[in-house]
Design a protein around this motif. Structure first.
Motif, PDB file in Angstrom:
ATOM      1  N   THR A 129       0.822  -1.209   0.000  1.00  0.00           N
ATOM      2  CA  THR A 129       0.000   0.000   0.000  1.00  0.00           C
ATOM      3  C   THR A 129       0.860   1.265   0.000  1.00  0.00           C
ATOM      4  OG1 THR A 129      -0.190  -0.182   2.411  1.00  0.00           O
ATOM      5  CG2 THR A 129      -1.965  -1.120   1.073  1.00  0.00           C
ATOM      6  N   PHE A 130       1.419   1.620   1.160  1.00  0.00           N
ATOM      7  CA  PHE A 130       2.234   2.827   1.307  1.00  0.00           C
ATOM      8  C   PHE A 130       3.565   2.459   1.957  1.00  0.00           C
ATOM      9  CE2 PHE A 130      -2.205   4.168   1.509  1.00  0.00           C
ATOM     10  CZ  PHE A 130      -2.236   5.232   0.613  1.00  0.00           C
ATOM     11  N   PRO A 131       4.646   3.194   1.665  1.00  0.00           N
ATOM     12  CA  PRO A 131       5.947   2.905   2.281  1.00  0.00           C
ATOM     13  C   PRO A 131       6.030   3.438   3.707  1.00  0.00           C
ATOM     14  CG  PRO A 131       6.156   4.744   0.756  1.00  0.00           C
ATOM     15  CD  PRO A 131       4.745   4.243   0.610  1.00  0.00           C
ATOM     16  N   ILE A 132       5.273   2.821   4.598  1.00  0.00           N
ATOM     17  CA  ILE A 132       5.252   3.192   6.016  1.00  0.00           C
ATOM     18  C   ILE A 132       5.817   2.032   6.831  1.00  0.00           C
ATOM     19  CG2 ILE A 132       3.291   4.759   5.730  1.00  0.00           C
ATOM     20  CD1 ILE A 132       1.482   2.501   6.789  1.00  0.00           C
ATOM     21  N   PRO A 133       6.193   2.259   8.085  1.00  0.00           N
ATOM     22  CA  PRO A 133       6.815   1.184   8.869  1.00  0.00           C
ATOM     23  C   PRO A 133       6.012  -0.114   8.904  1.00  0.00           C
ATOM     24  CG  PRO A 133       7.040   3.282  10.004  1.00  0.00           C
ATOM     25  CD  PRO A 133       6.161   3.548   8.819  1.00  0.00           C
ATOM     26  N   CYS A 166      13.436 -18.471  -4.114  1.00  0.00           N
ATOM     27  CA  CYS A 166      12.329 -17.587  -4.478  1.00  0.00           C
ATOM     28  C   CYS A 166      12.729 -16.112  -4.383  1.00  0.00           C
ATOM     29  CB  CYS A 166      11.128 -17.828  -3.575  1.00  0.00           C
ATOM     30  SG  CYS A 166      10.083 -19.226  -4.059  1.00  0.00           S
ATOM     31  N   THR A 167      12.132 -15.303  -5.233  1.00  0.00           N
ATOM     32  CA  THR A 167      12.301 -13.850  -5.184  1.00  0.00           C
ATOM     33  C   THR A 167      10.929 -13.201  -5.044  1.00  0.00           C
ATOM     34  OG1 THR A 167      12.198 -13.681  -7.600  1.00  0.00           O
ATOM     35  CG2 THR A 167      14.385 -13.913  -6.603  1.00  0.00           C
ATOM     36  N   MET A 168      10.929 -11.944  -4.572  1.00  0.00           N
ATOM     37  CA  MET A 168       9.660 -11.243  -4.371  1.00  0.00           C
ATOM     38  C   MET A 168       9.681  -9.901  -5.084  1.00  0.00           C
ATOM     39  SD  MET A 168       7.471 -10.527  -0.892  1.00  0.00           S
ATOM     40  CE  MET A 168       8.362  -9.104  -0.248  1.00  0.00           C
ATOM     41  N   ASP A 169       8.703  -9.686  -5.937  1.00  0.00           N
ATOM     42  CA  ASP A 169       8.538  -8.432  -6.665  1.00  0.00           C
ATOM     43  C   ASP A 169       7.487  -7.594  -5.937  1.00  0.00           C
ATOM     44  OD1 ASP A 169       8.560  -6.440  -8.554  1.00  0.00           O
ATOM     45  OD2 ASP A 169       7.483  -7.567 -10.081  1.00  0.00           O
ATOM     46  N   VAL A 170       7.755  -6.300  -5.740  1.00  0.00           N
ATOM     47  CA  VAL A 170       6.854  -5.425  -4.982  1.00  0.00           C
ATOM     48  C   VAL A 170       6.273  -4.358  -5.902  1.00  0.00           C
ATOM     49  CG1 VAL A 170       6.645  -3.816  -3.047  1.00  0.00           C
ATOM     50  CG2 VAL A 170       8.155  -5.805  -2.858  1.00  0.00           C
ATOM     51  N   ARG A 171       4.954  -4.136  -5.801  1.00  0.00           N
ATOM     52  CA  ARG A 171       4.277  -3.043  -6.492  1.00  0.00           C
ATOM     53  C   ARG A 171       3.622  -2.151  -5.438  1.00  0.00           C
ATOM     54  NH1 ARG A 171       6.310  -5.386 -10.289  1.00  0.00           N
ATOM     55  NH2 ARG A 171       5.395  -5.863 -12.321  1.00  0.00           N
ATOM     56  N   TRP A 172       3.934  -0.856  -5.452  1.00  0.00           N
ATOM     57  CA  TRP A 172       3.305   0.091  -4.534  1.00  0.00           C
ATOM     58  C   TRP A 172       2.052   0.661  -5.198  1.00  0.00           C
ATOM     59  CZ3 TRP A 172       4.963   0.125   0.291  1.00  0.00           C
ATOM     60  CH2 TRP A 172       6.269  -0.301   0.556  1.00  0.00           C
ATOM     61  N   ILE A 173       0.896   0.467  -4.572  1.00  0.00           N
ATOM     62  CA  ILE A 173      -0.359   0.918  -5.187  1.00  0.00           C
ATOM     63  C   ILE A 173      -0.894   2.208  -4.546  1.00  0.00           C
ATOM     64  CG2 ILE A 173      -0.985  -1.388  -5.964  1.00  0.00           C
ATOM     65  CD1 ILE A 173      -2.927  -1.553  -3.586  1.00  0.00           C
ATOM     66  N   HIS A 181      -7.812   1.130  -0.048  1.00  0.00           N
ATOM     67  CA  HIS A 181      -9.041   0.513  -0.534  1.00  0.00           C
ATOM     68  C   HIS A 181      -9.426   1.122  -1.874  1.00  0.00           C
ATOM     69  CE1 HIS A 181     -13.003  -1.443  -0.239  1.00  0.00           C
ATOM     70  NE2 HIS A 181     -13.445  -0.350  -0.861  1.00  0.00           N
ATOM     71  N   ASP A 182      -9.176   0.383  -2.926  1.00  0.00           N
ATOM     72  CA  ASP A 182      -9.607   0.767  -4.273  1.00  0.00           C
ATOM     73  C   ASP A 182      -9.684  -0.511  -5.092  1.00  0.00           C
ATOM     74  OD1 ASP A 182      -9.661   1.543  -7.057  1.00  0.00           O
ATOM     75  OD2 ASP A 182      -9.107   3.563  -6.395  1.00  0.00           O
ATOM     76  N   PRO A 183     -10.883  -1.086  -5.233  1.00  0.00           N
ATOM     77  CA  PRO A 183     -11.017  -2.381  -5.912  1.00  0.00           C
ATOM     78  C   PRO A 183     -10.397  -2.411  -7.307  1.00  0.00           C
ATOM     79  CG  PRO A 183     -13.064  -1.820  -4.808  1.00  0.00           C
ATOM     80  CD  PRO A 183     -12.180  -0.613  -4.699  1.00  0.00           C
ATOM     81  N   VAL A 184     -10.518  -1.326  -8.069  1.00  0.00           N
ATOM     82  CA  VAL A 184      -9.976  -1.306  -9.429  1.00  0.00           C
ATOM     83  C   VAL A 184      -8.456  -1.314  -9.412  1.00  0.00           C
ATOM     84  CG1 VAL A 184      -9.811   0.020 -11.563  1.00  0.00           C
ATOM     85  CG2 VAL A 184     -12.014  -0.153 -10.371  1.00  0.00           C
ATOM     86  N   ILE A 185      -7.873  -0.419  -8.621  1.00  0.00           N
ATOM     87  CA  ILE A 185      -6.409  -0.348  -8.556  1.00  0.00           C
ATOM     88  C   ILE A 185      -5.824  -1.639  -7.994  1.00  0.00           C
ATOM     89  CG2 ILE A 185      -4.480   0.789  -7.375  1.00  0.00           C
ATOM     90  CD1 ILE A 185      -5.960   3.415  -7.679  1.00  0.00           C
ATOM     91  N   GLU A 186      -6.491  -2.225  -7.028  1.00  0.00           N
ATOM     92  CA  GLU A 186      -5.993  -3.468  -6.441  1.00  0.00           C
ATOM     93  C   GLU A 186      -6.011  -4.605  -7.449  1.00  0.00           C
ATOM     94  OE1 GLU A 186      -7.530  -4.288  -2.377  1.00  0.00           O
ATOM     95  OE2 GLU A 186      -8.240  -2.211  -2.441  1.00  0.00           O
ATOM     96  N   LYS A 187      -7.055  -4.699  -8.249  1.00  0.00           N
ATOM     97  CA  LYS A 187      -7.106  -5.745  -9.272  1.00  0.00           C
ATOM     98  C   LYS A 187      -6.045  -5.511 -10.349  1.00  0.00           C
ATOM     99  CE  LYS A 187     -11.791  -7.542  -8.884  1.00  0.00           C
ATOM    100  NZ  LYS A 187     -13.063  -7.851  -9.594  1.00  0.00           N
TER     101      LYS A 187
END
Length: 282
Positions: A183-187, A207-214, A218-224
């Motif tokens: 969501t946000f770059p907070i602690p 395994c590796t992990m890819d991160v996307r900051w949205i 709460h935003d159903p469209v952006i989350e999808k």
């Protein structure tokens, strides 16, 4: 110091049951027309009762974070004698929330919960103006030692366990890629993302992990869209730090796996691998 009544209430609300699983609202208040501040209806208190208000970032029935807290509010009404509860939903972080917290305090609510990280500074300001009102902030890290404090739980333990499960799933499927829709770059989010990665490495060292900051809670469209982007980028399992079950829903469409968050009912589709969730009640 917080009053004895708050500690009785805290016994019911602070203890959160953290579980990783696989796949009516409060009683109506007085009939008087509520005050409207900044487009939000401010509920009234009931004379002679312990009045509790909750401010939500999303809808009270979002199937995620806000609904989990709303259900905790109902537990207060059920278990604390002579209590009256009310809530306001869809309150943005920042100046709008400060107006809402101030209006609730003016109305005479005894205890006010704010359930989003970005409510922290506005609540601190308003708590200083109303020393006889108790303010409790969900997540965050500030307190004034008198009438304003914060609470959270060790959900990173559950995120770690979910990371272990996701790593094992990805390894079994032959695709060692995990995605995290943050969501946000907070602690809070950094801590939980790290917990997922550490758990993943426990069962799938390659395994590796890819991160996307949205940048939304709460935003159903952006989350999808965020979940789809991670899957299209090669992820076998995608986690979400937001409120809707988008990760599991999109995973089901793409024949992969999603890990939802926040609410016991968030894992309903066949592509939902698991859901760490909150129970804010006894």
């Amino acid at each position: 110091m917080l009053t004895k009544k708050l500690w009785t209430l805290a016994t019911l609300t602070i203890i959160a049951a953290f579980v990783v699983t696989a796949c009516g609202g409060p009683a109506a208040g007085p009939t008087a027309t509520p005050e409207v501040v900044g487009g939000f209806q401010i509920p009234t208190v009931e004379e002679g009762k312990f009045n509790v208000a909750m401010v939500l970032i999303g809808p009270h029935d979002d199937g995620g974070w806000s609904q989990a807290h709303y259900e905790g509010l109902l537990e207060i009404e059920k278990n604390v004698p002579d209590s009256h509860v009310a809530y306001i939903e869809f309150v943005p972080e920042g100046a709008d929330s400060e107006q809402v917290f101030r209006s609730l305090a003016r109305k005479g609510f005894d205890l006010i919960f704010g359930t989003s990280f970005g409510y922290m500074d506005p609540m601190e300001v308003v708590a200083g103006e109303f020393p006889d009102t108790m303010f409790v902030h969900l997540t965050g890290f500030k307190t004034n030692g008198t009438n304003y404090g914060n609470l959270f739980g060790a959900i990173e333990v559950m995120k770690y366990m979910a990371g272990m499960l996701a790593g094992s799933r990805a390894k079994t499927d032959g695709n060692p890629k995990i995605g995290y829709m943050a969501t946000f770059p907070i602690p809070e989010e950094l801590r939980l993302g790290n917990a997922i990665a550490l758990g993943m490495k426990r069962t799938c060292p390659e395994c590796t992990m890819d991160v996307r900051w949205i940048n939304t809670w709460h935003d159903p469209v952006i989350e999808k869209e965020g979940a789809a982007s991670l899957f299209d980028g090669g992820a076998q399992v995608v986690f979400t730090g937001a409120d809707t079950p988008a990760a599991g829903d999109v995973a089901t469409e793409k024949g992969k796996w999603g890990v939802n968050y926040d609410h016991v009912g968030a894992c309903k589709t066949s592509g939902c691998l698991t859901t760490p969730y909150w129970t804010w009640g006894p």
